[in-house]
Design a protein around this motif. Structure first.
Motif, PDB file in Angstrom:
ATOM      1  N   ALA A  84      40.015  36.434  45.164  1.00 54.95           N
ATOM      2  CA  ALA A  84      41.392  36.935  45.116  1.00 54.95           C
ATOM      3  C   ALA A  84      42.393  35.787  45.099  1.00 54.95           C
ATOM      4  CB  ALA A  84      41.653  37.859  46.300  1.00 54.95           C
ATOM      5  N   LEU A  85      42.129  34.755  45.885  1.00 60.46           N
ATOM      6  CA  LEU A  85      43.037  33.599  45.873  1.00 60.46           C
ATOM      7  C   LEU A  85      42.989  32.860  44.541  1.00 60.46           C
ATOM      8  CD1 LEU A  85      42.497  32.212  49.493  1.00 60.46           C
ATOM      9  CD2 LEU A  85      44.440  33.523  48.611  1.00 60.46           C
ATOM     10  N   ALA A  86      41.795  32.758  43.955  1.00 62.13           N
ATOM     11  CA  ALA A  86      41.680  32.115  42.638  1.00 62.13           C
ATOM     12  C   ALA A  86      42.437  32.918  41.584  1.00 62.13           C
ATOM     13  CB  ALA A  86      40.216  31.970  42.249  1.00 62.13           C
ATOM     14  N   TRP A  87      42.308  34.230  41.634  1.00 60.33           N
ATOM     15  CA  TRP A  87      43.019  35.067  40.671  1.00 60.33           C
ATOM     16  C   TRP A  87      44.523  35.041  40.909  1.00 60.33           C
ATOM     17  CZ3 TRP A  87      42.107  36.392  36.106  1.00 60.33           C
ATOM     18  CH2 TRP A  87      40.835  36.741  35.681  1.00 60.33           C
ATOM     19  N   ALA A  88      44.929  34.952  42.155  1.00 63.31           N
ATOM     20  CA  ALA A  88      46.368  34.894  42.441  1.00 63.31           C
ATOM     21  C   ALA A  88      46.979  33.640  41.841  1.00 63.31           C
ATOM     22  CB  ALA A  88      46.610  34.940  43.944  1.00 63.31           C
ATOM     23  N   ALA A  89      46.196  32.573  41.750  1.00 62.29           N
ATOM     24  CA  ALA A  89      46.702  31.321  41.182  1.00 62.29           C
ATOM     25  C   ALA A  89      46.818  31.380  39.658  1.00 62.29           C
ATOM     26  CB  ALA A  89      45.793  30.164  41.593  1.00 62.29           C
ATOM     27  N   VAL A  90      45.916  32.124  38.986  1.00 62.12           N
ATOM     28  CA  VAL A  90      45.901  32.084  37.522  1.00 62.12           C
ATOM     29  C   VAL A  90      46.134  33.433  36.861  1.00 62.12           C
ATOM     30  CG1 VAL A  90      44.391  30.071  37.446  1.00 62.12           C
ATOM     31  CG2 VAL A  90      43.397  32.363  37.396  1.00 62.12           C
ATOM     32  N   GLY A  91      46.095  34.527  37.597  1.00 62.92           N
ATOM     33  CA  GLY A  91      46.164  35.858  36.999  1.00 62.92           C
ATOM     34  C   GLY A  91      47.581  36.340  36.753  1.00 62.92           C
ATOM     35  N   GLN A  92      47.671  37.488  36.107  1.00 61.68           N
ATOM     36  CA  GLN A  92      48.966  38.093  35.807  1.00 61.68           C
ATOM     37  C   GLN A  92      49.535  38.825  37.018  1.00 61.68           C
ATOM     38  OE1 GLN A  92      48.435  40.741  32.542  1.00 61.68           O
ATOM     39  NE2 GLN A  92      47.849  39.141  31.108  1.00 61.68           N
ATOM     40  N   ALA A  93      48.697  39.520  37.749  1.00 61.50           N
ATOM     41  CA  ALA A  93      49.134  40.359  38.862  1.00 61.50           C
ATOM     42  C   ALA A  93      48.855  39.644  40.182  1.00 61.50           C
ATOM     43  CB  ALA A  93      48.427  41.706  38.807  1.00 61.50           C
ATOM     44  N   SER A  94      49.533  38.528  40.406  1.00 59.38           N
ATOM     45  CA  SER A  94      49.252  37.688  41.573  1.00 59.38           C
ATOM     46  C   SER A  94      49.449  38.424  42.889  1.00 59.38           C
ATOM     47  CB  SER A  94      50.143  36.445  41.555  1.00 59.38           C
ATOM     48  OG  SER A  94      49.844  35.665  40.425  1.00 59.38           O
ATOM     49  N   VAL A  95      50.503  39.223  42.980  1.00 58.17           N
ATOM     50  CA  VAL A  95      50.777  39.942  44.235  1.00 58.17           C
ATOM     51  C   VAL A  95      49.655  40.928  44.539  1.00 58.17           C
ATOM     52  CG1 VAL A  95      52.378  41.529  45.371  1.00 58.17           C
ATOM     53  CG2 VAL A  95      53.256  39.653  43.977  1.00 58.17           C
ATOM     54  N   TRP A  96      49.167  41.610  43.522  1.00 59.60           N
ATOM     55  CA  TRP A  96      48.090  42.572  43.737  1.00 59.60           C
ATOM     56  C   TRP A  96      46.789  41.882  44.138  1.00 59.60           C
ATOM     57  CZ3 TRP A  96      49.315  47.322  44.577  1.00 59.60           C
ATOM     58  CH2 TRP A  96      50.482  47.835  44.033  1.00 59.60           C
ATOM     59  N   HIS A  97      46.540  40.726  43.562  1.00 63.61           N
ATOM     60  CA  HIS A  97      45.348  39.962  43.964  1.00 63.61           C
ATOM     61  C   HIS A  97      45.474  39.506  45.413  1.00 63.61           C
ATOM     62  CE1 HIS A  97      43.296  39.865  40.138  1.00 63.61           C
ATOM     63  NE2 HIS A  97      44.420  39.497  39.537  1.00 63.61           N
ATOM     64  N   LEU A  98      46.667  39.088  45.820  1.00 66.06           N
ATOM     65  CA  LEU A  98      46.861  38.685  47.216  1.00 66.06           C
ATOM     66  C   LEU A  98      46.691  39.866  48.164  1.00 66.06           C
ATOM     67  CD1 LEU A  98      49.843  36.177  46.945  1.00 66.06           C
ATOM     68  CD2 LEU A  98      47.432  35.675  47.415  1.00 66.06           C
ATOM     69  N   LEU A  99      47.145  41.047  47.769  1.00 68.81           N
ATOM     70  CA  LEU A  99      46.939  42.233  48.605  1.00 68.81           C
ATOM     71  C   LEU A  99      45.453  42.573  48.728  1.00 68.81           C
ATOM     72  CD1 LEU A  99      49.909  44.512  47.496  1.00 68.81           C
ATOM     73  CD2 LEU A  99      49.618  43.323  49.673  1.00 68.81           C
ATOM     74  N   GLY A 100      44.719  42.450  47.616  1.00 68.94           N
ATOM     75  CA  GLY A 100      43.268  42.648  47.676  1.00 68.94           C
ATOM     76  C   GLY A 100      42.602  41.620  48.580  1.00 68.94           C
ATOM     77  N   GLY A 101      43.094  40.372  48.529  1.00 67.54           N
ATOM     78  CA  GLY A 101      42.569  39.329  49.408  1.00 67.54           C
ATOM     79  C   GLY A 101      42.852  39.610  50.873  1.00 67.54           C
ATOM     80  N   LEU A 102      44.013  40.187  51.162  1.00 65.92           N
ATOM     81  CA  LEU A 102      44.313  40.565  52.546  1.00 65.92           C
ATOM     82  C   LEU A 102      43.376  41.657  53.038  1.00 65.92           C
ATOM     83  CD1 LEU A 102      48.221  40.551  52.674  1.00 65.92           C
ATOM     84  CD2 LEU A 102      46.639  39.014  53.836  1.00 65.92           C
ATOM     85  N   VAL A 103      43.060  42.596  52.173  1.00 64.21           N
ATOM     86  CA  VAL A 103      42.094  43.640  52.550  1.00 64.21           C
ATOM     87  C   VAL A 103      40.729  43.010  52.803  1.00 64.21           C
ATOM     88  CG1 VAL A 103      40.918  45.726  51.760  1.00 64.21           C
ATOM     89  CG2 VAL A 103      43.359  45.470  51.369  1.00 64.21           C
ATOM     90  N   ASN A 104      40.340  42.026  51.990  1.00 61.01           N
ATOM     91  CA  ASN A 104      39.073  41.328  52.215  1.00 61.01           C
ATOM     92  C   ASN A 104      39.082  40.559  53.526  1.00 61.01           C
ATOM     93  OD1 ASN A 104      38.647  41.026  48.825  1.00 61.01           O
ATOM     94  ND2 ASN A 104      36.954  41.646  50.128  1.00 61.01           N
TER      95      ASN A 104
END
Length: 127
Positions: A84-104
């Motif tokens: 999730a942190l890797a995707w937040a750095a390079v992905g389009q939906a960074s906020v959503w990836h960070l929220l998924g990372g918080l759930v993890n």
């Protein structure tokens, strides 16, 4: 299971953005997390049922795989946090990836709290 669905959906959404391998890896991790979540939910239902058993037989989870289940839960969720942190750095939906990372992170903390106590060491294999 929420983090698994988030990783799978977001991995498919951002599949072609940075690297197809990162997207495929995120979706595969989402699948593994989903299987782990369903198995954990089944264990929880079995434990709730066993609490009301009028004549308990044997300890329900005094088995060698108990430690493996704990390690798999912590490891999969920490891997999910890393993805999730890797995707937040390079992905389009960074906020959503960070929220998924918080759930993890929350699920890894819950898995850590469910670790077997030291006085319940795994039994020795054998007859």
């Amino acid at each position: 299971m929420l983090a698994a669905l988030a990783h799978f959906g977001l991995g498919a959404l951002d599949y072609g953005v940075a690297s197809p391998y990162l997207g495929l890896g995120g979706m595969l991790l989402g699948g593994l997390l989903l299987v782990y979540g369903v198995l954990t939910l089944i264990r929880y239902a079995e434990a709730l049922d066993a609490m009301g058993d009028p004549q308990p037989r044997t300890p329900m989870y005094a088995t060698p795989h108990e430690w493996l289940t704990f390690r798999a839960g912590v490891g999969l969720n920490l891997a999910g946090l890393g993805v999730a942190l890797a995707w937040a750095a390079v992905g389009q939906a960074s906020v959503w990836h960070l929220l998924g990372g918080l759930v993890n992170a929350w699920a890894a903390w819950l898995a850590w709290r469910s670790r077997p106590r030291t006085d319940e060491a795994p039994p020795a294999p054998g007859p």
